[in-house]
Design an enzyme around this catalytic site. Structure first.
Site, PDB file in Angstrom:
ATOM      1  N   ILE A  74       0.836  -1.196   0.000  1.00 27.40           N
ATOM      2  CA  ILE A  74       0.000   0.000   0.000  1.00 27.40           C
ATOM      3  C   ILE A  74       0.871   1.247   0.000  1.00 27.40           C
ATOM      4  CG2 ILE A  74      -1.776   1.279   1.256  1.00 27.40           C
ATOM      5  CD1 ILE A  74      -2.596  -1.376   2.554  1.00 27.40           C
ATOM      6  N   CYS A  75       0.564   2.186  -0.885  1.00 25.74           N
ATOM      7  CA  CYS A  75       1.236   3.486  -0.886  1.00 25.74           C
ATOM      8  C   CYS A  75       0.302   4.480  -0.205  1.00 25.74           C
ATOM      9  CB  CYS A  75       1.544   3.929  -2.312  1.00 25.74           C
ATOM     10  SG  CYS A  75       2.393   5.522  -2.397  1.00 25.74           S
TER      11      CYS A  75
END
EC number: 2.3.2.23
Length: 218
Positions: free
Chosen positions: A84-85
């Site tokens: 996840i960014c």
């Protein structure tokens, strides 16, 4: 016991005692899975995902590592790895945040409002900006392939008929059987070991400034 150790136990206990289905890995409070439901009123609404969470030894001064186990189509989530960014986890993390914040606020917020300017999935980012209809169709296609309730049951087991929490915000009414064991797919509040740990943690003051300062300065 160090303040980090106490904080890990306290935050994980809060998650275990919530409506969320949690599966500890090898009985460790520093690595576990959480069942995550897509936020309501979004293209992700009918999806069911498993989150993999790892807490570092110096949590909460260092952010946890979090990823999706089954695939999801989103500009800021890598399809292959599930990474996840999210700035609030990766760069602007604060010890004031906890695991409930992540599961009920941060990740649902990312699914509701993707950041197309900093993508991990270029195809999703492009579709989000140029073709909203096709973008939402692609999200639903991935849900049908990888994240329906039936697919989740096939991949990870668990009681498909149980009443789950809505990770995307509004919590559903708690299942009347929530105090029973989940046969290895989660930990219920009725588990003796959880009750014992809850008693052990009842006197913990997670706002102990001395302990926090000691660890933060290390």
């Amino acid at each position: 016991m160090s303040s980090s150790k106490r904080r890990i136990e306290t935050d994980v206990m809060k998650l275990l005692m919530s409506d969320h289905q949690v599966d500890l890995i090898n009985d460790s409070m520093q690595e576990f899975h959480v069942k995550f439901l897509g936020p309501k009123d979004t293209p992700y609404e009918n999806g069911v995902w498993r989150l993999h969470v790892e807490l570092p030894d110096n949590y909460p001064y260092k952010s946890p590592s979090i990823g999706f186990v089954n695939k999801i189509f989103h500009p800021n989530i890598d399809i292959a790895s599930g990474s996840i960014c999210l700035d609030v986890i990766n760069s602007t993390w604060s010890p004031l945040y906890d695991l409930i914040n992540i599961v009920e606020w941060m990740i649902p917020g990312l699914l509701k409002e993707p950041n197309g300017s900093d993508p991990l999935n270029n195809e999703a980012a492009t579709l989000q900006l140029r073709d909203k209809k096709l973008y939402e169709e692609k999200i639903k296609e991935y849900i049908d392939k990888y994240a329906t309730k039936e697919k989740y049951q096939q991949m990870f087991g668990g009681d498909n008929d149980s009443d789950d929490s809505d990770s995307g915000g509004d919590l559903q009414e708690e299942d009347s059987d929530s105090d029973e064991d989940m046969d290895g797919t989660g930990v219920s509040s009725g588990d003796d070991s959880v009750d014992e740990l809850s008693e052990d943690l009842s006197d913990i003051d997670v706002s102990d400034d001395d302990d926090y300062d000691e660890v933060a300065n290390q």
